[in-house]
Design a protein around this motif. Sequence first.
Motif: not given
Lengths: 448, 295
Positions: A111, A407, A107, A90, B260-261, A86, B45-51
């Motif tokens: 994205f 989650r 996931y 990024e 991932g939160d 991950e 809130e982390h949406l994923g991959f640094g967003h």
Amino acid sequence: MSFTAPGWGNFLTGVAPTAAVLLIALLLSLCGCGSSDGKTHLTFQIWDTAQRSGMQAMCDAYTAQHPDVVIDVQVVSWNEYWTKLEAAAESNTMPDIFWMHTNQLLYYADFGMLADVTDLYNDVESGYYQNHFSDISLGNVSGSDGRYYGVPKDKDNGVLVYNKEMFDQAGVAYPDDDWTWDDLTDASQKIYDATGKYGYLAYLDDQLGYWSYVYQNGGYILSADKTASGFNQPGGKEAMEFYIGLQKNDWCPDQNFFTQNGAGATFWSERGAMFMEGSWSLLGALENNPKMDGKWDIAKLPKAPNPVHTDESLDQDGRACMSNGLCYSTGAHGKKLDIALDVIKYFGTEEAQIIQGESGAAIPAYLGTEESWRKAWDKFDYKINIDCIFEQFDYAIQVPYNSASPRWKSQVLDVLTQIYAGNQDVDAGLEKIESIVNTETQKKLADN
Amino acid sequence: MKRKLSVAERREENWGWIMVAPTIIGLFVLNIWPFIQTIYTSFCEHLGFGHYKFIGLNNYIEMFQTPEFWKATWNTVKFCILTVPVGVILALFVAMLLNTKVKFKGGFRTIFFLPLVCAPAAIAMVWQVIFNGDSGILNQLLGTNIQWITNPKTAIVAVSIVSIWSSVGYDAVLLLAGLQNIPKTLYEANSIDGAGKVRQFFTITLPMVSPTMFSVLIMRLMASMKVYDLIYMMSDDTNPAMADMQSLMYLFYRSSFVSGDRGYGSAIVIWTVGLILLVTLFQFWAQKKWVNYDI
């Protein structure tokens, strides 16, 4: 204390050149990625050391045809794999090729991190994927948009591993194709009474535990459209109660024991008669436990005696096993995307999948090449009934994941450990789990 | 008005800046900037991959409403209470033993220091075997049948024992240095005045070693509030006692890296930093009452 400071003059004659040399050396080492041999260097990241040689064999076969490419297979342990991948995604420094897991694919794919490989084989054959891979394999590589984000690699399922010696001592017949849950508990009781050893080791686990019981019983973890939980629905609830309740028997250790000792270690140290194990671990088990040769074998999972029938039920006569499969993916924004795509295209061919199978790495996903995996077993004198693994694919079910899985998975596990600890009764716990899965799934759907 | 610096003084100042630059830059890039980012992340809130999506105080509101979070806070406090006083007192005791004239002093010092050079993962594995409720040596020695790691009542005690065991040597070495700085003449004068060993300990040793003890105490408390690795390695996701042993940092790890939160995880971190700050401020205030800086 007096301190004479060196002046700028000293700095320029003494320190500066040294610093400059160091700086240049540093810059040069940073540019080290640019290869000097004129070949294209690719990195291929996997998490299983046991499959390294198999992966290397496939890479060697590719580079033999493409001498201008060099592929470096790197193993990163499962525990760090996803954190690392991950972070790499990024910063756009993903490995050129890597293994993808069903749990994470949605996931990454949703994205836009993975290259779309749906059209990869258009020049070879139309409908290549549908012709050569099972629906489960394709389900495992599909993003939420239905496109493919990886080339199917392998497939697996769980089997019942049992200790023949203990069955003989207790005078119980070995598990056969008609075995039901009742036979499992009966045999466990008899073995416990006769030998004092544990019977079936029913440890807390999803893929190698309660999942298959739920599906066998006509229930489901996620509905067919992956939007609703089935933990607290008729078939699922009954199976969960059955599976969790197994630890209440004298012949089954409790979760305290499993946390500290592990089911596998208990079985291989001959303290328990049966446990569920993944097909991917069996070769290693055979190799690492030579003392057990002749004493153990594998069988199909027992079936549910009275499966529930609902609209969501698969109605497979009480039979089910969970099947997962990995795939080969590449990043959507890779600098060497074309070559990386060409490599994974090769990994999805019959030839490469047979190399993988014969190495013993895993059962190939490519239909018709599964049998090549048998060859890996030839070098061992002791033979176990691997036929049952292949036969189980007839009623295998794709492991249940949706985009909200990361989650809800750990939250579900928390509630289950509370149930096992006795701090939460099963009914209220399952209700809670169902609401966790449904809430997180709805939240994720709303976000998208 | 500021005095104008001479050429030599300016040179010296330039050199000063150059000398500290690597540390300052490192501190800013590796510590201060990530800390600022963590504060910001805790409101997102982390949406994923640094967003990230800014959601204001929602993470904190959710956190304060979660029983699991309060439990983890309490577990962390409990862990500090279990490890810090016992650990520091034990370390002082060991340091005093090592400071006397015993044979094989060098050997003993090495043995007490050994846990520090062992890999934490190896330590955790060995202790897991010792604590094993089914076949562990501890139960056999005590003649008990306690599920040390999976019983909610004992799990945190077990982790505390390992933590104390692995830190005592290091703390003892620091305290030993403090003890050796105490001038021998003080003891001589004291014994001429007729003081016994116990009185010597409370009137000379303890006040003289108190500055070292204060720094050991602060370091140990911070380390205990941040405990994560031991719990991660000694336990398992499927441990029935997990809820009773997970610390704030373990909860942070699970939120940020398993679920991932990261926003929620960052909120836990900020809360922990606040706690550590509070405790440390209190310690600096309280030190005036017991730490002796006079020689």
